[in-house]
Design a protein around this motif. Structure first.
Motif, PDB file in Angstrom:
ATOM      1  N   THR A  67      -2.144   3.356 -14.778  1.00 16.21           N
ATOM      2  CA  THR A  67      -2.964   2.950 -13.912  1.00 16.21           C
ATOM      3  C   THR A  67      -2.340   1.646 -13.137  1.00 16.21           C
ATOM      4  O   THR A  67      -1.790   0.742 -13.870  1.00 16.21           O
ATOM      5  N   LEU A  68      -2.385   1.577 -11.832  1.00 16.65           N
ATOM      6  CA  LEU A  68      -1.973   0.622 -11.080  1.00 16.65           C
ATOM      7  C   LEU A  68      -3.032   0.131 -10.289  1.00 16.65           C
ATOM      8  O   LEU A  68      -4.020   0.729 -10.238  1.00 16.65           O
ATOM      9  N   ARG A  69      -2.877  -0.976  -9.374  1.00 13.90           N
ATOM     10  CA  ARG A  69      -3.827  -1.458  -8.510  1.00 13.90           C
ATOM     11  C   ARG A  69      -3.101  -1.943  -7.156  1.00 13.90           C
ATOM     12  O   ARG A  69      -1.907  -2.085  -7.221  1.00 13.90           O
ATOM     13  N   THR A  70      -3.692  -1.570  -6.123  1.00 13.11           N
ATOM     14  CA  THR A  70      -3.338  -2.048  -4.854  1.00 13.11           C
ATOM     15  C   THR A  70      -3.384  -3.195  -4.636  1.00 13.11           C
ATOM     16  O   THR A  70      -4.215  -4.219  -5.399  1.00 13.11           O
ATOM     17  N   PRO A  71      -2.822  -3.994  -3.599  1.00  3.36           N
ATOM     18  CA  PRO A  71      -3.034  -5.430  -3.098  1.00  3.36           C
ATOM     19  C   PRO A  71      -4.492  -5.861  -3.129  1.00  3.36           C
ATOM     20  O   PRO A  71      -4.803  -6.993  -3.268  1.00  3.36           O
ATOM     21  N   GLU A  72      -5.315  -4.802  -2.670  1.00  2.42           N
ATOM     22  CA  GLU A  72      -6.763  -5.100  -2.518  1.00  2.42           C
ATOM     23  C   GLU A  72      -7.566  -4.770  -3.663  1.00  2.42           C
ATOM     24  O   GLU A  72      -8.695  -4.921  -3.657  1.00  2.42           O
ATOM     25  N   GLN A  80      -1.126  14.377 -11.209  1.00  2.00           N
ATOM     26  CA  GLN A  80      -2.466  14.264 -10.702  1.00  2.00           C
ATOM     27  C   GLN A  80      -2.724  12.716 -10.391  1.00  2.00           C
ATOM     28  O   GLN A  80      -2.821  11.809 -11.229  1.00  2.00           O
ATOM     29  N   ILE A  81      -2.880  12.459  -9.044  1.00  2.00           N
ATOM     30  CA  ILE A  81      -2.878  10.978  -8.515  1.00  2.00           C
ATOM     31  C   ILE A  81      -4.418  10.873  -7.860  1.00  2.00           C
ATOM     32  O   ILE A  81      -4.727  11.414  -7.047  1.00  2.00           O
ATOM     33  N   LYS A  82      -5.000   9.874  -8.580  1.00  2.00           N
ATOM     34  CA  LYS A  82      -6.452   9.448  -7.963  1.00  2.00           C
ATOM     35  C   LYS A  82      -6.506   8.247  -7.374  1.00  2.00           C
ATOM     36  O   LYS A  82      -6.211   7.240  -8.081  1.00  2.00           O
ATOM     37  N   THR A  83      -6.554   8.090  -6.207  1.00  2.00           N
ATOM     38  CA  THR A  83      -6.835   6.571  -5.359  1.00  2.00           C
ATOM     39  C   THR A  83      -7.418   6.842  -4.045  1.00  2.00           C
ATOM     40  O   THR A  83      -7.647   7.875  -3.618  1.00  2.00           O
ATOM     41  N   LYS A  84      -7.690   5.630  -3.442  1.00  2.00           N
ATOM     42  CA  LYS A  84      -8.120   5.566  -1.923  1.00  2.00           C
ATOM     43  C   LYS A  84      -7.398   4.265  -1.408  1.00  2.00           C
ATOM     44  O   LYS A  84      -7.287   3.234  -2.040  1.00  2.00           O
ATOM     45  N   GLY A  85      -7.228   4.428  -0.060  1.00  2.00           N
ATOM     46  CA  GLY A  85      -6.662   3.302   0.618  1.00  2.00           C
ATOM     47  C   GLY A  85      -5.107   3.211   0.787  1.00  2.00           C
ATOM     48  O   GLY A  85      -4.800   2.618   1.512  1.00  2.00           O
ATOM     49  N   LEU A  86      -4.420   4.036  -0.043  1.00  2.00           N
ATOM     50  CA  LEU A  86      -3.032   4.019   0.084  1.00  2.00           C
ATOM     51  C   LEU A  86      -2.540   4.858   1.174  1.00  2.00           C
ATOM     52  O   LEU A  86      -3.029   5.660   1.673  1.00  2.00           O
ATOM     53  N   LYS A  87      -1.546   4.185   2.112  1.00  2.00           N
ATOM     54  CA  LYS A  87      -0.816   4.775   3.319  1.00  2.00           C
ATOM     55  C   LYS A  87       0.195   5.840   2.954  1.00  2.00           C
ATOM     56  O   LYS A  87       0.400   6.831   3.485  1.00  2.00           O
ATOM     57  N   ILE A  88       1.017   5.540   1.961  1.00  2.00           N
ATOM     58  CA  ILE A  88       2.050   6.562   1.668  1.00  2.00           C
ATOM     59  C   ILE A  88       2.363   6.645   0.276  1.00  2.00           C
ATOM     60  O   ILE A  88       2.044   5.667  -0.645  1.00  2.00           O
ATOM     61  N   LEU A  89       2.811   7.948  -0.138  1.00  2.00           N
ATOM     62  CA  LEU A  89       3.108   8.163  -1.494  1.00  2.00           C
ATOM     63  C   LEU A  89       4.687   8.738  -1.405  1.00  2.00           C
ATOM     64  O   LEU A  89       5.174   9.213  -0.570  1.00  2.00           O
ATOM     65  N   THR A 107      -7.808   0.823  -7.603  1.00  2.00           N
ATOM     66  CA  THR A 107      -7.187   1.344  -8.801  1.00  2.00           C
ATOM     67  C   THR A 107      -6.547   2.754  -8.352  1.00  2.00           C
ATOM     68  O   THR A 107      -7.206   3.344  -7.597  1.00  2.00           O
ATOM     69  N   ILE A 108      -5.326   2.812  -8.908  1.00  2.00           N
ATOM     70  CA  ILE A 108      -4.651   4.139  -8.930  1.00  2.00           C
ATOM     71  C   ILE A 108      -4.457   4.534 -10.270  1.00  2.00           C
ATOM     72  O   ILE A 108      -4.007   3.727 -11.061  1.00  2.00           O
ATOM     73  N   SER A 109      -4.775   5.834 -10.375  1.00  2.00           N
ATOM     74  CA  SER A 109      -4.477   6.560 -11.598  1.00  2.00           C
ATOM     75  C   SER A 109      -3.172   7.658 -11.578  1.00  2.00           C
ATOM     76  O   SER A 109      -3.723   8.530 -10.490  1.00  2.00           O
ATOM     77  N   VAL A 110      -2.286   7.555 -12.579  1.00  2.00           N
ATOM     78  CA  VAL A 110      -1.420   8.827 -12.333  1.00  2.00           C
ATOM     79  C   VAL A 110      -1.299   9.165 -13.538  1.00  2.00           C
ATOM     80  O   VAL A 110      -0.915   8.882 -14.659  1.00  2.00           O
ATOM     81  N   ASN A 111      -1.620  10.708 -13.802  1.00  2.00           N
ATOM     82  CA  ASN A 111      -1.365  11.450 -14.929  1.00  2.00           C
ATOM     83  C   ASN A 111      -0.377  12.573 -14.939  1.00  2.00           C
ATOM     84  O   ASN A 111      -0.290  13.310 -13.742  1.00  2.00           O
ATOM     85  N   GLN A 112       0.648  12.269 -15.636  1.00  2.00           N
ATOM     86  CA  GLN A 112       1.738  13.574 -15.543  1.00  2.00           C
ATOM     87  C   GLN A 112       1.620  14.229 -16.798  1.00  2.00           C
ATOM     88  O   GLN A 112       1.461  13.622 -18.104  1.00  2.00           O
ATOM     89  N   THR A 113       1.985  15.409 -16.571  1.00  2.00           N
ATOM     90  CA  THR A 113       2.067  16.554 -17.592  1.00  2.00           C
ATOM     91  C   THR A 113       3.053  17.377 -17.315  1.00  2.00           C
ATOM     92  O   THR A 113       3.623  17.543 -16.055  1.00  2.00           O
ATOM     93  N   ASN A 125       0.834  -1.131   0.080  1.00  2.00           N
ATOM     94  CA  ASN A 125      -0.215  -0.102  -0.052  1.00  2.00           C
ATOM     95  C   ASN A 125       0.841   1.148   0.099  1.00  2.00           C
ATOM     96  O   ASN A 125       0.402   2.313   0.560  1.00  2.00           O
ATOM     97  N   ILE A 126       2.101   1.098  -0.587  1.00  2.00           N
ATOM     98  CA  ILE A 126       2.967   2.424  -0.740  1.00  2.00           C
ATOM     99  C   ILE A 126       2.956   2.594  -2.134  1.00  2.00           C
ATOM    100  O   ILE A 126       3.685   1.574  -2.696  1.00  2.00           O
ATOM    101  N   LEU A 127       2.873   3.700  -2.566  1.00  2.00           N
ATOM    102  CA  LEU A 127       3.106   4.065  -4.170  1.00  2.00           C
ATOM    103  C   LEU A 127       4.204   4.715  -4.275  1.00  2.00           C
ATOM    104  O   LEU A 127       4.571   5.736  -3.633  1.00  2.00           O
ATOM    105  N   THR A 128       5.253   4.299  -5.040  1.00  2.00           N
ATOM    106  CA  THR A 128       6.529   4.778  -5.319  1.00  2.00           C
ATOM    107  C   THR A 128       6.614   5.246  -6.681  1.00  2.00           C
ATOM    108  O   THR A 128       6.256   4.507  -7.599  1.00  2.00           O
ATOM    109  N   VAL A 129       6.927   6.572  -6.923  1.00  2.00           N
ATOM    110  CA  VAL A 129       7.001   7.188  -8.478  1.00  2.00           C
ATOM    111  C   VAL A 129       8.356   7.308  -8.498  1.00  2.00           C
ATOM    112  O   VAL A 129       9.036   8.219  -7.909  1.00  2.00           O
TER     113      VAL A 129
END
Length: 309
Positions: free
Chosen positions: A206-211, A232-241, A214-220, A193-197
């Motif tokens: 688009t990525l998925r958590t262990p549960e 712009q990062i859209k997600t729920k339930g992640l502990k750490i970025l 969905t995680i979406s990461v848009n870069q411009t 539950n840690i997203l590393t960029v």
């Protein structure tokens, strides 16, 4: 069984990498040090993962560091005449296959250590050695992508590998695309539950958590040709970025949802804590030119970098 299989592949009956790695022998001084041998070295990392033994981790780490210090070129590419020679200024061929093997070793090292500076190595190789080897049309990769910038189509150097009807088919053309595919292994990942960029550049991921969330990461933004990138990062339930701050960016500015983050350190991960719904993050990297002064074969020359390029 695991230990015995490992011994047969990568120790006394192979290149003796495990023993030599434990004794911190540089890779270029080992019994066998051609580029293909890096794939044998990968078995040490796999043995560390399966057994948890610190000895395997130590041997693998020592070998990785010796390659990075003595055989990785200014482009992020690996090899001199298809092998390690202990001289990063050696002007013999830097083969695409060899660079891909080095990048695979870096992916293993990043997976084992979660060290931001290993991801720096992958970024350097991707933007320079890998993409520099690809033909603008995307149809093939060069055999040799030299430090001095002059390159020739693989058909000029390894045409002997071609088969009837496939003049551009060769080892480098089939290995090169793997380097692009490796982005899925190191560019971004979710672990506990840690997203590393690690990867920056205009993209939609688009990525998925262990549960299964969905995680979406848009870069411009202009990066890597300019210093700015917006996430712009859209997600729920992640502990750490966690955001990779490259070692070359000495003064990095990070703004999260309109609030500037203090004390951003280069060469480390920036831990931004919990993610909440939609996050808007702006990063301004320090694109002040940095330099690598040539020695030995390249005495009197210098490589000039802006960012990772």
């Amino acid at each position: 069984m695991i230990d015995r299989t490992f011994e047969m592949i990568a120790t006394e009956q192979g290149g003796d990498y495990y023993r030599a790695g434990l004794e911190n022998v540089p890779f270029y001084q080992m019994r066998r040090h051609r580029w293909e041998c890096l794939h044998a070295v990968e078995t040490i990392r796999e043995s560390a993962r399966m057994t948890g033994k610190e000895e395997y981790k130590k041997a693998f780490t020592n070998i990785w560091k010796s390659v990075q210090a003595s055989a990785r070129h200014n482009t992020g590419g690996f090899s001199s005449g298809e092998a390690a020679c202990g001289n990063p200024y050696d002007t013999r061929a830097i083969e695409t296959c060899c660079t891909i093997a080095w990048m695979a070793l870096c992916v293993d090292m990043l997976d084992m250590t979660h060290d931001a500076m290993v991801a720096d190595e992958l970024e350097l190789a991707t933007w320079n050695a890998l993409l520099g080897a690809q033909h603008p049309s995307g149809r093939n990769f060069t055999y040799n992508t030299p430090m001095l910038g002059e390159k020739r189509a693989s058909g000029h150097d390894i045409v002997f590998q071609a088969v009837a009807g496939s003049s551009e088919l060769n080892c480098c053309s089939v290995n090169g695309p793997r380097g692009l595919g490796m982005l899925s292994q190191w560019g971004m990942y979710v672990d506990e539950n840690i997203l590393t960029v690690n990867y920056y550049g205009p993209s939609n991921t688009t990525l998925r958590t262990p549960e299964g969330k969905t995680i979406s990461v848009n870069q411009t933004g202009a990066y890597p040709f300019g210093g700015d990138i917006n996430l712009q990062i859209k997600t729920k339930g992640l502990k750490i970025l966690r955001l990779r701050i490259p070692a070359w960016s000495k003064n990095t500015r990070v703004v999260r949802n309109g609030k500037e983050i203090p004390s951003v350190k280069s060469g480390e991960y920036l831990d931004l804590g919990n993610l909440k719904g939609t996050e808007n993050i702006t990063i301004n990297f320090d694109m002040t030119p940095h330099f690598w002064h040539g020695k030995r074969n390249l005495e009197g020359r210098v490589s000039v970098y802006t960012g990772p390029i």
